[in-house]
Design a protein around this motif. Structure first.
Motif, PDB file in Angstrom:
ATOM      1  N   ASN A 235       0.846  -1.190   0.000  1.00  0.00           N
ATOM      2  CA  ASN A 235       0.000   0.000   0.000  1.00  0.00           C
ATOM      3  C   ASN A 235       0.888   1.250   0.000  1.00  0.00           C
ATOM      4  O   ASN A 235       1.456   1.637   1.010  1.00  0.00           O
ATOM      5  N   VAL A 236       0.998   1.876  -1.176  1.00  0.00           N
ATOM      6  CA  VAL A 236       1.939   2.984  -1.334  1.00  0.00           C
ATOM      7  C   VAL A 236       1.559   4.165  -0.460  1.00  0.00           C
ATOM      8  O   VAL A 236       2.401   4.738   0.235  1.00  0.00           O
ATOM      9  N   LEU A 237       0.294   4.510  -0.482  1.00  0.00           N
ATOM     10  CA  LEU A 237      -0.127   5.702   0.260  1.00  0.00           C
ATOM     11  C   LEU A 237       0.110   5.532   1.751  1.00  0.00           C
ATOM     12  O   LEU A 237       0.739   6.371   2.398  1.00  0.00           O
ATOM     13  N   LEU A 238      -0.366   4.410   2.303  1.00  0.00           N
ATOM     14  CA  LEU A 238      -0.211   4.213   3.751  1.00  0.00           C
ATOM     15  C   LEU A 238       1.260   4.153   4.124  1.00  0.00           C
ATOM     16  O   LEU A 238       1.673   4.672   5.155  1.00  0.00           O
ATOM     17  N   SER A 239       2.040   3.511   3.270  1.00  0.00           N
ATOM     18  CA  SER A 239       3.474   3.433   3.537  1.00  0.00           C
ATOM     19  C   SER A 239       4.063   4.825   3.651  1.00  0.00           C
ATOM     20  O   SER A 239       4.802   5.126   4.596  1.00  0.00           O
ATOM     21  N   ALA A 240       3.721   5.710   2.703  1.00  0.00           N
ATOM     22  CA  ALA A 240       4.254   7.074   2.735  1.00  0.00           C
ATOM     23  C   ALA A 240       3.766   7.812   3.969  1.00  0.00           C
ATOM     24  O   ALA A 240       4.526   8.532   4.625  1.00  0.00           O
ATOM     25  N   VAL A 241       2.483   7.607   4.311  1.00  0.00           N
ATOM     26  CA  VAL A 241       1.936   8.323   5.469  1.00  0.00           C
ATOM     27  C   VAL A 241       2.639   7.891   6.752  1.00  0.00           C
ATOM     28  O   VAL A 241       3.076   8.716   7.556  1.00  0.00           O
ATOM     29  N   PHE A 242       2.774   6.561   6.917  1.00  0.00           N
ATOM     30  CA  PHE A 242       3.408   6.102   8.166  1.00  0.00           C
ATOM     31  C   PHE A 242       4.875   6.468   8.204  1.00  0.00           C
ATOM     32  O   PHE A 242       5.430   6.754   9.268  1.00  0.00           O
ATOM     33  N   LEU A 243       5.521   6.468   7.030  1.00  0.00           N
ATOM     34  CA  LEU A 243       6.928   6.868   7.018  1.00  0.00           C
ATOM     35  C   LEU A 243       7.063   8.335   7.420  1.00  0.00           C
ATOM     36  O   LEU A 243       7.955   8.687   8.210  1.00  0.00           O
ATOM     37  N   SER A 244       6.161   9.164   6.905  1.00  0.00           N
ATOM     38  CA  SER A 244       6.270  10.574   7.274  1.00  0.00           C
ATOM     39  C   SER A 244       5.966  10.758   8.756  1.00  0.00           C
ATOM     40  O   SER A 244       6.582  11.587   9.429  1.00  0.00           O
ATOM     41  N   LEU A 245       5.066   9.945   9.268  1.00  0.00           N
ATOM     42  CA  LEU A 245       4.762  10.029  10.709  1.00  0.00           C
ATOM     43  C   LEU A 245       5.988   9.615  11.531  1.00  0.00           C
ATOM     44  O   LEU A 245       6.331  10.263  12.527  1.00  0.00           O
ATOM     45  N   ALA A 246       6.651   8.548  11.092  1.00  0.00           N
ATOM     46  CA  ALA A 246       7.845   8.099  11.814  1.00  0.00           C
ATOM     47  C   ALA A 246       8.956   9.144  11.714  1.00  0.00           C
ATOM     48  O   ALA A 246       9.656   9.414  12.689  1.00  0.00           O
ATOM     49  N   THR A 247       9.099   9.763  10.540  1.00  0.00           N
ATOM     50  CA  THR A 247      10.108  10.809  10.375  1.00  0.00           C
ATOM     51  C   THR A 247       9.795  11.990  11.276  1.00  0.00           C
ATOM     52  O   THR A 247      10.680  12.558  11.910  1.00  0.00           O
ATOM     53  N   TYR A 248       8.534  12.325  11.289  1.00  0.00           N
ATOM     54  CA  TYR A 248       8.082  13.439  12.119  1.00  0.00           C
ATOM     55  C   TYR A 248       8.412  13.183  13.590  1.00  0.00           C
ATOM     56  O   TYR A 248       8.802  14.079  14.321  1.00  0.00           O
ATOM     57  N   GLN A 249       8.289  11.910  13.987  1.00  0.00           N
ATOM     58  CA  GLN A 249       8.553  11.591  15.393  1.00  0.00           C
ATOM     59  C   GLN A 249      10.034  11.673  15.728  1.00  0.00           C
ATOM     60  O   GLN A 249      10.395  12.134  16.799  1.00  0.00           O
ATOM     61  N   SER A 250      10.890  11.180  14.839  1.00  0.00           N
ATOM     62  CA  SER A 250      12.301  11.179  15.225  1.00  0.00           C
ATOM     63  C   SER A 250      13.254  11.194  14.026  1.00  0.00           C
ATOM     64  O   SER A 250      14.213  10.439  14.007  1.00  0.00           O
ATOM     65  N   ILE A 251      13.014  12.001  13.058  1.00  0.00           N
ATOM     66  CA  ILE A 251      13.910  12.239  11.910  1.00  0.00           C
ATOM     67  C   ILE A 251      14.524  10.995  11.273  1.00  0.00           C
ATOM     68  O   ILE A 251      14.358  10.752  10.091  1.00  0.00           O
ATOM     69  N   TYR A 252      15.228  10.189  12.091  1.00  0.00           N
ATOM     70  CA  TYR A 252      16.058   9.124  11.525  1.00  0.00           C
ATOM     71  C   TYR A 252      15.341   8.135  10.610  1.00  0.00           C
ATOM     72  O   TYR A 252      15.939   7.695   9.628  1.00  0.00           O
ATOM     73  N   PRO A 253      14.076   7.751  10.865  1.00  0.00           N
ATOM     74  CA  PRO A 253      13.415   6.791   9.956  1.00  0.00           C
ATOM     75  C   PRO A 253      13.334   7.283   8.514  1.00  0.00           C
ATOM     76  O   PRO A 253      12.940   6.518   7.630  1.00  0.00           O
ATOM     77  N   LEU A 254      13.723   8.528   8.271  1.00  0.00           N
ATOM     78  CA  LEU A 254      13.817   9.034   6.901  1.00  0.00           C
ATOM     79  C   LEU A 254      14.576   8.071   5.997  1.00  0.00           C
ATOM     80  O   LEU A 254      14.205   7.867   4.830  1.00  0.00           O
ATOM     81  N   THR A 255      15.619   7.443   6.540  1.00  0.00           N
ATOM     82  CA  THR A 255      16.438   6.559   5.704  1.00  0.00           C
ATOM     83  C   THR A 255      15.679   5.317   5.273  1.00  0.00           C
ATOM     84  O   THR A 255      16.118   4.615   4.369  1.00  0.00           O
ATOM     85  N   LEU A 256      14.533   5.051   5.929  1.00  0.00           N
ATOM     86  CA  LEU A 256      13.765   3.861   5.548  1.00  0.00           C
ATOM     87  C   LEU A 256      13.039   4.051   4.234  1.00  0.00           C
ATOM     88  O   LEU A 256      12.450   3.109   3.700  1.00  0.00           O
TER      89      LEU A 256
END
Lengths: 631, 435
Positions: free
Chosen positions: B178-199
């Motif tokens: 699911n592309v959309l949900l993946s992007a949303v959760f990734l942005s949420l994780a990035t928002y929480q602590s920057i580092y998951p950006l690399t995921l």
């Protein structure tokens, strides 16, 4: 929400009252001055209600005693528009612990107006260094104190002028100042030079802007706390180098008058030493149309009788100051010594020689006190010896003091270097009246306070503060500021606790002796305390009946500021000898991570071919040179 | 399969609930290994208290959570324990489902490869069987839920548990395609602590693989997909950031949260490499080393993506591990997340070189953390170097663990192409080396 609004109105009322009191005091000071000038035998109407704020036992001369008309000859009446006036005073109070409390006050009044912005270049009695500081930095009020030792309220009662251990500086700037922080920084550096003190260590990390605890003491009703700066340096050591510049500010220096007693080798051989400078604008006359500048230099010292007199309970000027008095400062319009004889009406506790017929009554700190007065401007005071050596000889060693109505103490609880808890205990010793106090705590950023752990309990019950002003700290930028208004129930102990976490600092941020610990400045407790006079239940016995039904308004409460002990808190320390090792070791670990990933990322798996032996390799090299096929 | 999972969840929740009721909860919530200045529950409560006092939580330096966390706990602060248990359960279930789906795909791929006869004949013992793969999802959930690190983190109410839940939801939605949900959760994780950006690199690789888009810079479809994902990611990130702005009405949280993560002003000891290094750092080198250490987290993304472009799920594991080792305020909760993936790579065990040593070191260090902390902070008989030494060792062990798995993974891939029993030219048994 309703509760909060209610509390705001309560606090506003308290502040109005405080500033009103300060105003009244300033006015009453003025009248007193004028009365003195006219050198009349006064039946002065003023009663110094808040002697606390004036920090001076404002004397009310008893009728019938003739005030000498010597002032006008001492102070040459100048024809210029700027008139200066200088007064000096020493109050001696024998304490119940057997110690002696001596409080010097020197007041210079200057009828000029810095506020209007005109340049002043002629100085007479007023010290030029301070005058220039005031005009350059647009200071409205300046209060600075240097204190060595801690005032023991429970043994010594309230001091005339409270001050926290170390250095304290608070300044109100005029509202024309735009860059208050920059001006404050410059001012502290200049004052550091003037007083030879480490005031240059005052920076944003120990400066706060109290919203309620420090109101202007002079005239002026602007109380926007953006123009107020308050800082303490609890670690400041006070010694001779601070006393000398302080003495230089006096018109007579230490050459004449009471200031000859200020010998540093004796002053610093004491239990408590505090010197202060207070500058504020006051009214010139009763109408208060024009203002003048008041410079009040005070020095309070408590001598330990037992250590210095080999068990004999005897005290004299010469013993304590190794000097006697021979003259008043010629520039002073008034020069007096007061001895508190309230607890000694018939001379059963101690005996004062030479005796004086002059008595003065004043309300000090909500209590009626009686003083013996020695007027140094009169030759008769010095007697035939031409020198005055006051002597107090105790007759009994007992005697008990009325416990101070308000006192406070503070300590750090907990163990280990991770967390801790600051406990502040505030005692209300009044038998039946409760009163509100303002508590101000300024805690450095490296003790991270958790405000949600704040508890205020009195008599085992929660006592919710009606007003809390909290400013959290910013690391390396500003300290925590906690101000709250707490109602102290009668005859109770109120305990304020708040937990904190100790931060690990960078190794360069520690003091040279990191394991000594870090000082946290005293909490400041400001309050309007019900008067001791009003507390007197048997007052009907002495006073006329018509005066005693309702408690007298003027005497019902007085302003008190109490400082608690400073705290000494240990922080976890890194190993100061290790920076190179730590940098090397940590970088090694990072390199191990980098290296192993780099290895796996760039190399590929290959079958290992056994490397040929050394002899074979040599033979191959030779064969290569000869051009024959390799082995 | 649902029954054992339910049982596992019940057991995990019971353990947590029991620990919440015990006196250990207070002790655990103070442990520096479990909570960092970023994730401590005490600081969340402090932030809420500051809000109640009418002070912005970001005006001080105690609170470093994102505004959404305040908003969340504004409502559920009284049910915090349930929230954190729920977060753990969500993480475990998401990982369970993700790994189940992933295993299906692995098996399908393997079947195709076998049918195409792509594997050398001596590699049959490397082929994975459905029987051994059957319990892997359950093991993953178990590794997460019953890991002492997770339990400690949950009992301390470290908000790291919430970040883990977000990341695991991201993994689940990525693996489900699911592309959309993946992007949303990734942005949420990035928002929480920057580092998951690399995921985002493994996510892109995986999604493209799933949609049969070749990873080729010259193909328009590749760039089109990148743009799509980037748009969704940045769009949802900006929505979240603006939402946070409107929640508190100021941008104060940006320096207070992200500035705090990147500039490491708080040197409270933790299990990472930053605190002692920057406490002992010379002031004029500080910025330089700060940049070096922070880049370290992001530095491995591109080379790892190049090397592992066929295996994005393993890349996710590697990235999570790198983040948890090199991030500025690591806690044991971060370690627990990548450790939950270890059962997925159980088929690599025959190629691991020093797993015994590494696991012994990790166990010993975990036991020594509280001991040396006590000696330094409470007993005063040791100093900071002792604790620092243990953090160093702990990190070396983690690095060895990760690189060992990486080595094993690469080696298995090599064997699957070239055969298991390699022979030298002269016919004798060969040894593999990295060259």
């Amino acid at each position: 929400m309703a509760g909060r609004r209610c509390s705001f109105s309560a606090i506003l009322r308290v502040f109005c009252y405080v500033s009103w009191l300060a105003f009244i005091v300033a006015e009453s000071q003025e009248t007193k001055l004028n009365v003195d000038r006219r050198a009349a035998a006064v039946d002065s109407p003023h009663t110094d209600t808040a002697g606390r704020v004036s920090e001076q036992p404002a004397a009310e001369e008893t009728p019938g005693q003739q005030e000498p008309a010597a002032q006008d000859t001492v102070v040459p009446s100048s024809a210029t528009s700027f008139k200066d006036d200088f007064q000096e005073e020493l109050v001696i109070r024998p304490l119940h612990s057997g110690d002696i409390y001596a409080s010097f006050q020197f007041r210079t009044l200057w009828e000029t107006d810095f506020m209007s912005g005109n340049k002043v270049s002629h100085y007479r009695l007023y010290p030029k260094s301070l005058g220039q500081v005031i005009s350059k930095f647009s200071v409205r009020e300046l209060h600075i104190s240097f204190t060595q030792g801690y005032w023991r309220t429970m043994q010594w009662g309230q001091p005339f002028l409270p001050s926290p251990p170390g250095a304290e500086l608070w300044v109100w700037f005029q509202d024309s100042v735009t860059d208050v922080d920059g001006t404050w920084k410059e001012l502290t550096n200049v004052l550091s030079g003037i007083f030879c003190a480490s005031l240059n260590f005052i920076d944003s990390t120990n400066t706060v802007q109290p919203s309620a605890s420090f109101k202007p003491l002079g005239i002026g009703n602007d109380t926007d706390h953006r123009f107020l700066r308050y800082a303490t340096l609890p670690r400041e050591i006070v010694c001779t180098e601070n006393l000398t510049p302080w003495k230089k500010l006096l018109p007579c220096g230490s050459k004449a008058g009471l200031a000859v007693l200020l010998k540093s080798e004796k002053l610093f051989h004491s239990s408590f030493h505090s010197q202060a400078v207070h500058i504020r604008p006051v009214c010139q006359d009763w109408e208060c149309k024009t203002s003048s500048w008041e410079l009040r230099q005070t020095l309070n010292v408590v001598f330990d009788l037992h250590t210095s007199s080999q068990g004999k309970r005897e005290w004299s000027l010469f013993k304590m100051f190794s000097r006697t008095l021979t003259e008043a400062c010629p520039l002073a319009s008034s020069s007096k010594i007061y001895i508190d004889v309230t607890d000694n009406p018939e001379g059963e506790q101690f005996e004062v020689t030479p005796a004086t017929p002059l008595l003065s009554k004043a309300v000090v700190l909500g209590d009626r006190r009686t003083f013996s007065v020695y007027d140094l401007t009169q030759q008769i005071t010095f007697g035939t010896m031409r020198s005055l050596n006051l002597l107090i000889r105790w007759k009994t060693s007992e005697g008990d003091m009325l416990r101070p109505l308000l006192h406070a103490e503070r300590y750090v609880a907990g163990y280990g270097l991770q967390t801790g808890e600051i406990h502040t205990l505030m005692y209300n010793n009044h038998p039946y009246r409760s009163f509100p106090v303002l508590l101000l705590d300024s805690v450095p950023w490296y003790l991270r306070l958790y405000i949600h752990t704040l508890t205020v309990t009195s008599k085992g019950k929660d006592n919710t503060p009606s007003y809390i002003h909290y400013q959290p700290s910013k690391d390396r930028v500003r300290p925590h500021l906690l101000e709250m208004l707490v109602q102290l129930p009668p005859n109770s102990v109120t305990e304020v606790t708040v937990q904190f976490e100790r931060a690990l600092l960078k190794w360069t941020e520690y003091t040279p002796d990191p394991n000594h610990g870090f000082y946290v400045g005293s909490s400041v407790i400001s309050s309007l305390v019900p008067s001791i006079v009003a507390m007197d239940i048997n007052s009907t016995q002495e006073r006329p009946l018509f005066s005693s039904f309702f408690p007298c308004k003027e005497e019902s409460s007085y302003f008190v500021r109490v400082y608690t002990e400073p705290l000494l808190v240990n922080l976890p320390t890194p190993d100061f000898s290790m920076p190179y090792n730590v940098i090397c070791l940590t970088c090694t670990v990072v390199a191990v991570g980098y290296g192993s990933l780099y290895n796996l990322l760039t190399r590929s798996f290959q079958i290992e071919e056994p490397s040929p032996g050394l002899a074979k390799r040599l033979a191959n090299i030779i064969r290569k040179m000869r051009g024959v096929p390799l082995l | 399969m649902a029954a054992p999972l339910t049982l596992l969840l019940i057991v995990a929740v019971t353990i947590r609930a029991a620990l919440y009721r015990s006196s250990l909860a207070d002790l655990i919530s103070e442990r520096v290994e479990v909570v960092s200045p970023l994730t401590a529950w005490k600081r969340v409560v402090e932030g809420l208290a500051l809000l109640d006092l009418g002070v912005s939580p970001y005006s001080g330096d105690v609170f470093h959570e994102t505004p959404l966390i305040i908003y969340l706990f504004h409502f559920v602060v009284d049910y915090a324990e349930i929230t954190f248990m729920l977060a753990d359960v969500i993480t475990a279930v998401a990982l369970y489902m993700a790994v189940m789906d992933y295993n299906k795909q692995v098996f399908r791929k393997q079947k195709f490869a076998l049918e195409a006869d792509r594997y050398p004949h001596d590699c049959l013992e490397l082929i994975r069987t459905p029987k051994e793969m059957y319990y892997i999802p359950l093991k993953v959930a178990m590794f997460y839920l019953l890991n002492p690190f997770t339990i400690l983190s949950c009992v301390a109410k470290s908000t790291c548990g919430l970040n883990n839940a977000v990341i695991s939801l991201f993994i689940l939605s990525t693996i489900k395609g699911n592309v959309l949900l993946s992007a949303v959760f990734l942005s949420l994780a990035t928002y929480q602590s920057i580092y998951p950006l690399t995921l985002c690199a493994p996510a892109l690789l995986y999604l493209m693989q799933r949609q049969y888009i070749p990873v080729n810079f010259r193909r328009a479809s590749f760039w089109w997909f990148m743009a799509q994902y980037g748009f969704m990611y940045l769009g949802s990130l900006s929505v979240i950031v603006c939402l946070s702005f409107f929640l508190l009405g100021s941008w104060d949280y940006l320096p207070s949260v992200y500035g705090f993560i990147l500039s490491v002003p708080d040197l409270t000891p933790n299990i990472g490499l930053f605190w002692y290094f920057f406490a002992e750092m010379f002031e004029h080198f500080r910025l330089f080393f700060l940049c070096v250490f922070q880049i370290n987290v992001f530095f491995y993304t591109i080379p790892l993506s190049v090397k592992l472009k066929e295996h994005p799920v393993f890349l996710i594991f590697m990235q999570l591990a790198v983040i948890s080792i090199f991030k500025s305020y690591p806690t044991v909760g971060d370690i627990a997340l990548y450790m939950a993936f270890l059962p997925v790579w159980s088929h690599l065990h025959r190629f691991l070189r020093n797993i015994f040593l590494v696991s012994c070191v990790l166990l010993a260090c975990s036991a020594l953390f509280p001991v040396l902390w006590h000696l330094w902070i409470y007993a005063g008989s040791a100093n900071s170097n002792f604790y620092y030494a243990i953090t160093l060792l702990f990190n070396v062990a983690q690095i060895l663990l990760v690189s060992d798995y990486f080595y094993a993974f690469l080696r298995r891939e090599h064997h699957l192409t070239y055969g298991l029993y390699l022979k030298r030219k002269d016919g004798s048994e060969a040894t593999l080396v990295l060259k």
